[in-house]
Structures are given as C-alpha cells and as structure tokens.
Write a protein that holds these residues in place. Sequence first.
Motif, mmCIF file in Angstrom:
data_model
loop_
_atom_site.group_PDB
_atom_site.id
_atom_site.type_symbol
_atom_site.label_atom_id
_atom_site.label_comp_id
_atom_site.label_asym_id
_atom_site.label_seq_id
_atom_site.Cartn_x
_atom_site.Cartn_y
_atom_site.Cartn_z
ATOM 1 N N PHE A 32 -0.867 -21.930 -7.292
ATOM 2 C CA PHE A 32 -0.635 -20.546 -7.734
ATOM 3 C C PHE A 32 0.530 -20.533 -8.712
ATOM 4 C CE2 PHE A 32 -2.943 -17.706 -4.733
ATOM 5 C CZ PHE A 32 -3.453 -18.666 -3.883
ATOM 6 N N PHE A 79 8.725 6.033 4.983
ATOM 7 C CA PHE A 79 9.424 5.589 6.198
ATOM 8 C C PHE A 79 9.151 4.106 6.376
ATOM 9 C CE2 PHE A 79 8.683 10.046 6.479
ATOM 10 C CZ PHE A 79 9.834 10.567 7.058
ATOM 11 N N GLY A 102 8.714 -7.173 8.546
ATOM 12 C CA GLY A 102 7.562 -6.258 8.656
ATOM 13 C C GLY A 102 6.354 -6.754 7.880
ATOM 14 N N ASP A 145 -3.853 -2.675 4.494
ATOM 15 C CA ASP A 145 -4.332 -3.544 5.572
ATOM 16 C C ASP A 145 -4.551 -2.789 6.880
ATOM 17 O OD1 ASP A 145 -4.223 -5.656 3.856
ATOM 18 O OD2 ASP A 145 -2.722 -6.803 4.959
ATOM 19 N N ALA A 146 -3.891 -1.654 7.056
ATOM 20 C CA ALA A 146 -4.114 -0.882 8.288
ATOM 21 C C ALA A 146 -5.550 -0.363 8.336
ATOM 22 C CB ALA A 146 -3.121 0.278 8.363
ATOM 23 N N LEU A 177 -6.004 -14.824 10.689
ATOM 24 C CA LEU A 177 -6.475 -14.094 9.507
ATOM 25 C C LEU A 177 -7.895 -13.615 9.755
ATOM 26 C CD1 LEU A 177 -5.087 -16.643 6.911
ATOM 27 C CD2 LEU A 177 -4.083 -14.443 7.573
ATOM 28 N N ARG A 192 10.251 0.558 8.316
ATOM 29 C CA ARG A 192 10.975 0.074 9.497
ATOM 30 C C ARG A 192 12.024 -0.981 9.149
ATOM 31 N NH1 ARG A 192 6.772 -1.731 13.584
ATOM 32 N NH2 ARG A 192 6.482 -3.244 11.941
ATOM 33 N N ASP A 193 11.725 -1.874 8.207
ATOM 34 C CA ASP A 193 12.698 -2.918 7.847
ATOM 35 C C ASP A 193 13.936 -2.264 7.236
ATOM 36 O OD1 ASP A 193 11.033 -4.860 8.718
ATOM 37 O OD2 ASP A 193 10.579 -5.724 6.751
ATOM 38 N N ARG A 227 -1.300 -4.854 8.613
ATOM 39 C CA ARG A 227 -2.344 -5.342 9.521
ATOM 40 C C ARG A 227 -2.002 -5.123 10.994
ATOM 41 N NH1 ARG A 227 -4.078 -10.608 8.287
ATOM 42 N NH2 ARG A 227 -3.990 -9.873 6.146
ATOM 43 N N ALA A 249 0.839 -1.213 0.000
ATOM 44 C CA ALA A 249 0.000 0.000 0.000
ATOM 45 C C ALA A 249 0.868 1.256 0.000
ATOM 46 C CB ALA A 249 -0.928 -0.008 1.218
ATOM 47 N N CYS A 269 -3.997 -6.764 -2.154
ATOM 48 C CA CYS A 269 -3.147 -5.829 -2.912
ATOM 49 C C CYS A 269 -4.023 -4.931 -3.788
ATOM 50 C CB CYS A 269 -2.124 -6.590 -3.758
ATOM 51 S SG CYS A 269 -0.968 -7.550 -2.745
ATOM 52 N N MET A 277 0.438 -19.291 8.222
ATOM 53 C CA MET A 277 0.015 -17.937 8.621
ATOM 54 C C MET A 277 -1.379 -18.043 9.235
ATOM 55 S SD MET A 277 0.976 -14.557 7.916
ATOM 56 C CE MET A 277 0.169 -13.131 8.616
HETATM 57 C C1 FAD Z 1 -1.506 -15.356 3.832
HETATM 58 C C2 FAD Z 1 -1.834 -14.169 2.976
HETATM 59 C C3 FAD Z 1 -2.046 -14.331 1.594
HETATM 60 C C4 FAD Z 1 -2.406 -13.232 0.819
HETATM 61 N N1 FAD Z 1 -2.672 -13.413 -0.522
HETATM 62 C C5 FAD Z 1 -2.998 -12.341 -1.285
HETATM 63 C C6 FAD Z 1 -3.233 -12.488 -2.679
HETATM 64 O O1 FAD Z 1 -3.202 -13.582 -3.255
HETATM 65 N N2 FAD Z 1 -3.530 -11.360 -3.394
HETATM 66 C C7 FAD Z 1 -3.611 -10.132 -2.811
HETATM 67 O O2 FAD Z 1 -3.884 -9.151 -3.506
HETATM 68 N N3 FAD Z 1 -3.408 -9.978 -1.485
HETATM 69 C C8 FAD Z 1 -3.107 -11.035 -0.717
HETATM 70 N N4 FAD Z 1 -2.877 -10.869 0.619
HETATM 71 C C9 FAD Z 1 -3.059 -9.541 1.213
HETATM 72 C C10 FAD Z 1 -1.863 -8.644 0.939
HETATM 73 O O3 FAD Z 1 -0.652 -9.298 1.241
HETATM 74 C C11 FAD Z 1 -1.999 -7.400 1.816
HETATM 75 O O4 FAD Z 1 -3.273 -6.859 1.619
HETATM 76 C C12 FAD Z 1 -0.954 -6.374 1.481
HETATM 77 O O5 FAD Z 1 0.325 -6.816 1.854
HETATM 78 C C13 FAD Z 1 -1.267 -5.074 2.241
HETATM 79 O O6 FAD Z 1 -0.244 -4.166 2.023
HETATM 80 P P1 FAD Z 1 0.118 -3.116 3.181
HETATM 81 O O7 FAD Z 1 1.124 -2.226 2.569
HETATM 82 O O8 FAD Z 1 -1.115 -2.563 3.757
HETATM 83 O O9 FAD Z 1 0.798 -3.964 4.312
HETATM 84 P P2 FAD Z 1 2.239 -4.771 4.267
HETATM 85 O O10 FAD Z 1 2.451 -5.186 2.866
HETATM 86 O O11 FAD Z 1 2.105 -5.731 5.341
HETATM 87 O O12 FAD Z 1 3.283 -3.641 4.577
HETATM 88 C C14 FAD Z 1 3.326 -2.914 5.767
HETATM 89 C C15 FAD Z 1 4.702 -2.267 5.833
HETATM 90 O O13 FAD Z 1 4.725 -1.274 6.855
HETATM 91 C C16 FAD Z 1 5.957 -1.367 7.570
HETATM 92 N N5 FAD Z 1 5.698 -0.790 8.889
HETATM 93 C C17 FAD Z 1 4.778 -1.219 9.784
HETATM 94 N N6 FAD Z 1 4.773 -0.403 10.860
HETATM 95 C C18 FAD Z 1 5.708 0.554 10.630
HETATM 96 C C19 FAD Z 1 6.165 1.678 11.379
HETATM 97 N N7 FAD Z 1 5.650 1.955 12.577
HETATM 98 N N8 FAD Z 1 7.121 2.453 10.840
HETATM 99 C C20 FAD Z 1 7.647 2.177 9.617
HETATM 100 N N9 FAD Z 1 7.255 1.113 8.881
HETATM 101 C C21 FAD Z 1 6.295 0.324 9.375
HETATM 102 C C22 FAD Z 1 6.253 -2.863 7.576
HETATM 103 O O14 FAD Z 1 7.622 -3.125 7.799
HETATM 104 C C23 FAD Z 1 5.803 -3.252 6.173
HETATM 105 O O15 FAD Z 1 6.849 -3.103 5.244
HETATM 106 C C24 FAD Z 1 -2.532 -11.953 1.414
HETATM 107 C C25 FAD Z 1 -2.315 -11.786 2.786
HETATM 108 C C26 FAD Z 1 -1.979 -12.881 3.558
HETATM 109 C C27 FAD Z 1 -1.809 -12.689 5.044
#
Ligand code: FAD
Length: 492
Positions: free
Chosen positions: A246, A40, A62, A329-330, A306, A42-43, A185, A22, A342, A303
């Motif tokens: 997949f 920003f 992360g 996911d947040a 969920l 964290r990793d 999340r 995201a 995604c 995992m």
């Molecule tokens: C088992 C599983 C299978 C999935 N399969 C699919 C699929 O087939 N297709 C699909 O579209 N989606 C799928 N998803 C969902 C998808 O992975 C998520 O919706 C997506 O990763 C959300 O992106 P995000 O950026 O919100 O969170 P993330 O990708 O989790 O990224 C969050 C980022 O924020 C960083 N972060 C967190 N807190 C802080 C902080 N305080 N300061 C700085 N950095 C921070 C973390 O290090 C991380 O890099 C799946 C999810 C799971 C759990």
Amino acid sequence: MSPHRDPVAVPQDIAVVGGGIAGMLAALLLARDGHRITVFERDDTDLPETADEAFEQWDRRGAPHARQSHALLARLRRILKDRAPDVLEMLAEQGATELTVERILPPGIEDRAPRPGDEELVLWCCRRLTIEWVLRRVVTAEPGVMWRRGVAVDGLVADGTDVRGIRLADGSEVLADLVVVGGGRNSPVMDWIAALGGKVQPTEEESEAGIIYLSRFYRLRDGHELPVLTERGAGGDLGYLGFAGFYGDNGTFSITFGVPTVDRELLALRDVDAWEAAVRTLSPLEPWTADGLADPITDVEAMARLTNRIRRFVVDGEPVATGLVVIGDAALTTNPWYGKGCSQAGIAAEALSAALREHGRDRVGVALAMDESMRRDLEPHYVVSCLQDADRIKLHTSSHEGSEPDPVAAATRDFIINGLLEATRVDADVFRAFFRSFNMLDDPTALLADPQVLAAAGAAHAAKDQRPPQPKLGPAREELLSVMASAAPLGR
Ligand SMILES: Cc1cc2nc3c(=O)[nH]c(=O)nc-3n(C[C@H](O)[C@H](O)[C@H](O)COP(=O)(O)OP(=O)(O)OC[C@H]3O[C@@H](n4cnc5c(N)ncnc54)[C@H](O)[C@@H]3O)c2cc1C
C-alpha cells in the motif's frame, strides 16, 4: 478550492455518535448543508500537530484498526471532490499518493489514449490515521460543528421508538432533532434499539471474511521513492495467502498479508524476522523490499474477527425507529481486503445529506430514504463481498485439509484469474470497467453483465493454455513456512 456550501431551508440540530470516518464525513457534509452538528467521540485525545505524530502517538483505541493499511477508493474520492475538496487538498499537502488511471494502466495495454470519464478513475493512498487527522482538522474547524471529545454515548432518549436524543455515560441527556450513529463495528446500537421495545426490530446478517489482517509500515530513506506500479502490480494471491503493498503519505508505505483463518501456522508472520524473510520471497514486492530503500516504523499489527455484516433498520417497509440513522461500520461492514469501508461511510453520509434535503423533518421519509440507499448503493457491494469470501474460504479450507476443492468455487476462481483479470491486463475498456466496479463507481453486477467484458474475459480464459506460464508470485506454502522458520526459529 472552496468547499461546497448550499444551506437547506430547514436546518436541524443533529447529534452524531462517534467521530470516526463515518461520523466525521456525515458531520462535514451536514454542516455544509447548514445543519448544526454536535459530534460525541468517546476517545479523549488532543489532535496531534502533524500526521506523523498522529501515526506515532494518537491514542485511537476506539478505532483499533487505525494502524492497518488503508486505501481510499475512487468513490470516496469523488464524494470528497464534490463536497469537500479542501480535504483532498490537505491530503495532497501530506504527500498522499494519487493513483490516476494513467499511472496504473497495466503496461500490457497498447491503447493508452485517455477516455472520457478517466478523471473519475483516481484512488488515493495514505495512512488511515492521516485521513483521520486531516478530516479531524477540517471538521473541527468547520462552522456549525461542535466536537465533544471524551464523551461516551450510552443509549437513546426516545418517546417509544421516536428517538429524541442521546443519553451520555454520565447519565445526562442531550436532545436533538436527529441522532446519527457512526460508532463503528463494535457499536452497541442494536442493544440501544432493542431497549426502545419497538414491535419491529432490526435484522442482521453476518458471515466470516475468512482472513486475518497483518500489516507492517515502513518509511522510505531520504532520496528514495517507490515506483508507481510495475508490471507485476503490488500484490497477489498465492492461493494459500494474499499479500499487497500500500502506498502511503509522508514517505511511508505498508505491506499487508491476508492470512486465511484456517491456517494458524501462517500467523508466525507476526514475528518481525519471519515477516521480513517472507516479504522478500514475493516477486511483485521486489521494488518494495530492496536493500536500503526503507526502514520499518511499526511491528506487525494484527486484526482478526473480520466479517461481512449488514443491518437493516427498515423491516417490511416499517422503520424500527424514527429520528435515528445508523451509518458506517455500525450499519454495514465488508471484508477490508476490498478496501470499501470508508467509501461505504461516504456513500451513507452523502445519502443522508440528500435525504434531509428531500424529506426535512419528515422522520419516516428520512428513514425510508436511508434504507433505499442502503439497498441500492451499498447492498450490491456487500453481496459480492460475501460471495467472494465464501468461495475463497471453501478453497482455503480444502487446500488446507488436502481435500477436493469445491468445483464451483474452483471454476469461478479460474475464470476470474485466467479470464477476467487477464483481460484487464490487455484491454483498455475491460480495465476501466473493472476499475469502476472495484472502486464502487458502478454497481458491481454491471461488470459481468457487460457483453464486451464477458467476451474479452471469455476469450482470455479460452486462450489460457496458449499463454506462456506466468512467473511465480512467490513460494509454495511449505517453502514459505520453512523460510520463516529459519528466520525466526520457534520458541526462541
Ligand atoms: C483491517 C482493516 C483494514 C481496512 N482497510 C480499509 C481500506 O483500505 N479502505 C477503506 O475504505 N476501508 C478500510 N477499512 C474499513 C474502514 O476502516 C471502516 O469502514 C471505517 O473505519 C468505518 O468508519 P466508522 O466511522 O463507521 O467507524 P470507526 O472509524 O471505527 O469509528 C467509530 C468511532 O466511534 C467512536 N465510538 C464508538 N462508540 C462510541 C460511543 N458509544 N460514544 C462515543 N463514541 C463512540 C469510536 O471511538 C470511534 O472513533 C478497513 C478496516 C479494517 C478493520
């Protein structure tokens, strides 16, 4: 194809918290709109040289689900095609599998003529770390994006509930015109908002997805390829266990089980020998498990915890904070089995780009526009995910306890399997309508409000007893457990 760039009149300094899917999609789209972005993350890890190295070595603690199977729905592909075609080009270079409608039209459909709109019906399949790696390369090379890695954000800097920046873990503050939280999340963003002490607080609803994900990845041996979907598809539901294959990139693929949370015995699938014995009992996966085709490249990754979860940041028409937008996911999660996460992140990034174009520095306007997009573009998919999961959990629980199944859940499942899904196998229009709905190209309620779909599904359901019985997808539960136990005796 060169990326779409169309600078806005009033560029803003935007702090993006989290460099996951995201955060990166938002950073990319907003930078291409002319905003100045700092991400920003964290990793604290170098960008690996290749997608394979990313898969093997990248420390993405992360995003703990980074080595779980992912597929990218047509909705995200449409967003990338419009706004970041260079990302799709790089995915193609990495050998990501492109599944067009011609390639996946079920063999039972006689009318194979292309239709207007087919160009949108395209799924992309690759490892999750490959899309992350490609996005990271594109985003960090993008003029207008500064990437700060190894920097954890600890809270918000605000004047009351008007957010003016972020506080880093080292106590320093960074001011910004807008803070976008994409922390995934486990993001503590709800605590950060609570700490602002506003009189309106965000709301949250959460329900179980009811499954635990188990995935294992494989690499094809030289000279071998996977068939692009046979008549049986590449997955199925045994009633007590879901499974799917997949397609990946760079000669990889994965197999995933969705194990009901009520059935702890099936978690024995975490043993690689039990796993290998189990996948060989599933007839749709026969082309995927053929001798000599591929070698495993991971153990079985699990995992749990969920959920479907939605957070609302405008309550009774009032934003809980201004200058703050929460995405990915947040803000909203759905059961990963439906593959939407995604795309949900992409939809929010696109909505934010549009909101800033329309409302500029009108911070209340931006908050309200994001809330409207959440309700219009995301919430309907969330609701369907919750309803599907609630029914499946009821059926798994009754089957596991040996009690009578819930009649409404059983009837719904019967209609979907023997009516709707059966109609998608023989009717070109129903297949496309289902594809559009599942891939988030249409509102999900449109599918069952479509008279042609309803009529075809109703007719297929009415004829279910006249059809010859379908070949079995796999063994009964006790038989599968016994195959697994022979391959991996308990306590060895
Ligand atoms: C088992 C599983 C299978 C999935 N399969 C699919 C699929 O087939 N297709 C699909 O579209 N989606 C799928 N998803 C969902 C998808 O992975 C998520 O919706 C997506 O990763 C959300 O992106 P995000 O950026 O919100 O969170 P993330 O990708 O989790 O990224 C969050 C980022 O924020 C960083 N972060 C967190 N807190 C802080 C902080 N305080 N300061 C700085 N950095 C921070 C973390 O290090 C991380 O890099 C799946 C999810 C799971 C759990």
